[in-house]
Design a protein around this motif. Structure first.
Motif, PDB file in Angstrom:
ATOM      1  N   LEU A 164      -5.384 -16.128   4.048  1.00  0.00           N
ATOM      2  CA  LEU A 164      -4.054 -15.637   3.697  1.00  0.00           C
ATOM      3  C   LEU A 164      -2.968 -16.218   4.600  1.00  0.00           C
ATOM      4  O   LEU A 164      -1.848 -16.463   4.151  1.00  0.00           O
ATOM      5  N   PHE A 165      -3.312 -16.460   5.872  1.00  0.00           N
ATOM      6  CA  PHE A 165      -2.318 -16.950   6.823  1.00  0.00           C
ATOM      7  C   PHE A 165      -1.858 -18.366   6.486  1.00  0.00           C
ATOM      8  O   PHE A 165      -0.712 -18.735   6.765  1.00  0.00           O
ATOM      9  N   VAL A 166      -2.747 -19.159   5.890  1.00  0.00           N
ATOM     10  CA  VAL A 166      -2.353 -20.511   5.489  1.00  0.00           C
ATOM     11  C   VAL A 166      -1.210 -20.463   4.479  1.00  0.00           C
ATOM     12  O   VAL A 166      -0.293 -21.282   4.509  1.00  0.00           O
ATOM     13  N   ILE A 167      -1.243 -19.474   3.609  1.00  0.00           N
ATOM     14  CA  ILE A 167      -0.276 -19.391   2.520  1.00  0.00           C
ATOM     15  C   ILE A 167       0.874 -18.424   2.830  1.00  0.00           C
ATOM     16  O   ILE A 167       2.027 -18.694   2.500  1.00  0.00           O
ATOM     17  N   PHE A 168       0.518 -17.297   3.477  1.00  0.00           N
ATOM     18  CA  PHE A 168       1.540 -16.275   3.782  1.00  0.00           C
ATOM     19  C   PHE A 168       1.623 -16.095   5.298  1.00  0.00           C
ATOM     20  O   PHE A 168       0.831 -15.364   5.878  1.00  0.00           O
ATOM     21  N   LYS A 169       2.604 -16.710   5.910  1.00  0.00           N
ATOM     22  CA  LYS A 169       2.747 -16.648   7.363  1.00  0.00           C
ATOM     23  C   LYS A 169       3.146 -15.247   7.851  1.00  0.00           C
ATOM     24  O   LYS A 169       2.973 -14.929   9.031  1.00  0.00           O
ATOM     25  N   ASP A 170       3.673 -14.421   6.951  1.00  0.00           N
ATOM     26  CA  ASP A 170       4.045 -13.054   7.340  1.00  0.00           C
ATOM     27  C   ASP A 170       2.834 -12.217   7.743  1.00  0.00           C
ATOM     28  O   ASP A 170       2.987 -11.172   8.386  1.00  0.00           O
ATOM     29  N   ILE A 171       1.658 -12.665   7.341  1.00  0.00           N
ATOM     30  CA  ILE A 171       0.429 -11.940   7.667  1.00  0.00           C
ATOM     31  C   ILE A 171       0.313 -11.711   9.164  1.00  0.00           C
ATOM     32  O   ILE A 171      -0.147 -10.656   9.614  1.00  0.00           O
ATOM     33  N   GLN A 172       0.747 -12.681   9.962  1.00  0.00           N
ATOM     34  CA  GLN A 172       0.649 -12.581  11.414  1.00  0.00           C
ATOM     35  C   GLN A 172       1.395 -11.350  11.939  1.00  0.00           C
ATOM     36  O   GLN A 172       0.872 -10.601  12.773  1.00  0.00           O
ATOM     37  N   TYR A 173       2.604 -11.120  11.457  1.00  0.00           N
ATOM     38  CA  TYR A 173       3.416 -10.007  11.932  1.00  0.00           C
ATOM     39  C   TYR A 173       2.915  -8.678  11.374  1.00  0.00           C
ATOM     40  O   TYR A 173       2.924  -7.653  12.067  1.00  0.00           O
ATOM     41  N   LEU A 174       2.481  -8.696  10.134  1.00  0.00           N
ATOM     42  CA  LEU A 174       1.925  -7.485   9.541  1.00  0.00           C
ATOM     43  C   LEU A 174       0.636  -7.074  10.245  1.00  0.00           C
ATOM     44  O   LEU A 174       0.383  -5.884  10.460  1.00  0.00           O
ATOM     45  N   TYR A 175      -0.142  -8.067  10.646  1.00  0.00           N
ATOM     46  CA  TYR A 175      -1.411  -7.762  11.304  1.00  0.00           C
ATOM     47  C   TYR A 175      -1.182  -7.205  12.707  1.00  0.00           C
ATOM     48  O   TYR A 175      -1.956  -6.370  13.181  1.00  0.00           O
ATOM     49  N   ASP A 176      -0.150  -7.654  13.380  1.00  0.00           N
ATOM     50  CA  ASP A 176       0.185  -7.100  14.695  1.00  0.00           C
ATOM     51  C   ASP A 176       0.482  -5.605  14.587  1.00  0.00           C
ATOM     52  O   ASP A 176       0.042  -4.813  15.426  1.00  0.00           O
ATOM     53  N   ILE A 177       1.229  -5.238  13.556  1.00  0.00           N
ATOM     54  CA  ILE A 177       1.543  -3.828  13.329  1.00  0.00           C
ATOM     55  C   ILE A 177       0.274  -3.059  12.976  1.00  0.00           C
ATOM     56  O   ILE A 177       0.043  -1.938  13.458  1.00  0.00           O
ATOM     57  N   PHE A 178      -0.556  -3.677  12.140  1.00  0.00           N
ATOM     58  CA  PHE A 178      -1.804  -3.032  11.709  1.00  0.00           C
ATOM     59  C   PHE A 178      -2.736  -2.763  12.887  1.00  0.00           C
ATOM     60  O   PHE A 178      -3.293  -1.664  13.010  1.00  0.00           O
ATOM     61  N   THR A 179      -2.931  -3.746  13.759  1.00  0.00           N
ATOM     62  CA  THR A 179      -3.847  -3.577  14.889  1.00  0.00           C
ATOM     63  C   THR A 179      -3.319  -2.548  15.887  1.00  0.00           C
ATOM     64  O   THR A 179      -4.110  -1.841  16.523  1.00  0.00           O
ATOM     65  N   LEU A 180      -1.996  -2.457  16.021  1.00  0.00           N
ATOM     66  CA  LEU A 180      -1.419  -1.437  16.896  1.00  0.00           C
ATOM     67  C   LEU A 180      -1.723  -0.045  16.356  1.00  0.00           C
ATOM     68  O   LEU A 180      -2.135   0.856  17.104  1.00  0.00           O
ATOM     69  N   ALA A 181      -1.528   0.132  15.040  1.00  0.00           N
ATOM     70  CA  ALA A 181      -1.839   1.421  14.412  1.00  0.00           C
ATOM     71  C   ALA A 181      -3.335   1.707  14.491  1.00  0.00           C
ATOM     72  O   ALA A 181      -3.754   2.851  14.733  1.00  0.00           O
ATOM     73  N   LEU A 182      -4.139   0.663  14.327  1.00  0.00           N
ATOM     74  CA  LEU A 182      -5.590   0.825  14.371  1.00  0.00           C
ATOM     75  C   LEU A 182      -6.054   1.290  15.744  1.00  0.00           C
ATOM     76  O   LEU A 182      -6.998   2.076  15.854  1.00  0.00           O
ATOM     77  N   MET A 183      -5.403   0.801  16.800  1.00  0.00           N
ATOM     78  CA  MET A 183      -5.771   1.198  18.155  1.00  0.00           C
ATOM     79  C   MET A 183      -5.650   2.720  18.325  1.00  0.00           C
ATOM     80  O   MET A 183      -6.542   3.370  18.877  1.00  0.00           O
ATOM     81  N   TYR A 184      -4.564   3.300  17.810  1.00  0.00           N
ATOM     82  CA  TYR A 184      -4.363   4.737  17.933  1.00  0.00           C
ATOM     83  C   TYR A 184      -5.290   5.518  17.007  1.00  0.00           C
ATOM     84  O   TYR A 184      -5.621   6.685  17.281  1.00  0.00           O
ATOM     85  N   PHE A 185      -5.708   4.873  15.926  1.00  0.00           N
ATOM     86  CA  PHE A 185      -6.583   5.532  14.960  1.00  0.00           C
ATOM     87  C   PHE A 185      -8.065   5.352  15.306  1.00  0.00           C
ATOM     88  O   PHE A 185      -8.930   5.847  14.599  1.00  0.00           O
ATOM     89  N   SER A 186      -8.350   4.677  16.423  1.00  0.00           N
ATOM     90  CA  SER A 186      -9.743   4.412  16.811  1.00  0.00           C
ATOM     91  C   SER A 186     -10.228   5.344  17.912  1.00  0.00           C
ATOM     92  O   SER A 186     -11.343   5.160  18.422  1.00  0.00           O
ATOM     93  N   ALA A 187      -9.418   6.311  18.300  1.00  0.00           N
ATOM     94  CA  ALA A 187      -9.815   7.308  19.316  1.00  0.00           C
ATOM     95  C   ALA A 187     -10.340   6.642  20.580  1.00  0.00           C
ATOM     96  O   ALA A 187     -11.394   7.009  21.098  1.00  0.00           O
ATOM     97  N   ILE A 188      -9.602   5.665  21.084  1.00  0.00           N
ATOM     98  CA  ILE A 188     -10.025   4.954  22.288  1.00  0.00           C
ATOM     99  C   ILE A 188      -9.869   5.826  23.522  1.00  0.00           C
ATOM    100  O   ILE A 188     -10.751   5.876  24.379  1.00  0.00           O
TER     101      ILE A 188
END
Length: 259
Positions: A164-188
């Motif tokens: 997806l990143f080859v075609i949609f460069k916005d994926i990089q920024y969306l994924y940064d937001i996703f991984t941040l949310a995932l960190m809080y949702f992973s009960a670390i």
């Protein structure tokens, strides 16, 4: 399909080994401490979390530092492998546009590099486990199972992101937001045991939390998860790998037009 991939891996073994060496060396190029950063980075993160969250959650969670370390260890490996996999095709466009090689080799090399960093940090994790007085038993060998599932899961996510990143460069920024949310949702850094049972089940929809929970069950609770838990680990890994392979195959012929 698997047999074909294995044969191509053997054919391009030298290239794959050189890619792994390059990716690993490139990460620490021109740094004074070099490979030690792979150990110091999670330790610094652990120190910050311990200082901030121990007062709030540490009193009710046994072996809290190891508890946090296990969560941060698994999450950091996931994030490192998938972030590296996302840019693997774009970063190596100069190679596969000129030489006919399987493009997934670049993704796999990034995953192996991330796995090496993970294994180095795992050694430090075991030192913390010993220092905290937790006993090492034969059950620790069962950690190979979630690690194996996590490797497959990371490759699957990497296939999706890299395509997806080859075609949609916005994926990089969306994924940064996703991984941040995932960190809080992973009960670390917090324990979900105080939540109502139906809320706790929601966390099992997060594959990263499932693999973290497996680590904690073995290391802290000294128990082997139920067979259903093993099936859930395998399901997430294989399902994401299949989805990733399908998406990668769908966009594979377009890569040369976008890089």
């Amino acid at each position: 399909m698997v047999l074909g991939i294995v044969q191509k891996m053997k054919k391009h073994r030298f290239l794959f080994e050189e890619l792994v060496k390059r990716d690993f060396k490139k990460k620490y190029k021109r740094t004074v401490l070099g490979m030690l950063w792979s150990l110091l980075s999670p330790l610094f993160m652990l120190l910050v979390m311990a200082l901030v969250f121990t007062h709030f959650f540490g009193r009710s969670t046994p072996h809290y530092v190891v508890y946090m370390f296990a969560g941060n260890l698994v999450y950091s490996y996931f994030k490192d492998a998938t972030n590296g996999g996302m840019g693997s095709l774009v970063a190596n466009a100069g190679i596969f546009t000129k030489v006919n090689v399987p493009k997934y080799l670049f993704l796999l090399s990034r995953n192996v590099s991330a796995l090496i960093n993970f294994l180095l940090t795992l050694v430090v994790f075991f030192i913390f486990v010993a220092a905290d007085g937790l006993a090492f038993t034969w059950k620790f060998l069962m950690l190979l199972y979630p690690i194996g599932c996590l490797v497959i899961f990371n490759i699957g996510v990497g296939l999706i992101l890299s395509a997806l990143f080859v075609i949609f460069k916005d994926i990089q920024y969306l994924y940064d937001i996703f991984t941040l949310a995932l960190m809080y949702f992973s009960a670390i850094f917090y324990n979900i045991e105080s939540y109502a049972l139906h809320y706790r089940y929601v966390f099992y929809a997060n594959p990263v939390y499932v693999y973290i929970r497996y680590f904690r069950k073995i290391v802290i609770e000294n128990t082997i998860p139920q067979p259903s838990f093993h099936l859930l680990c395998a399901f997430y890994a294989l399902a994401v790998l299949v989805i990733g392979a399908l998406i990668y195959k769908k966009y594979n012929y377009k890569f040369l037009y976008y890089v």
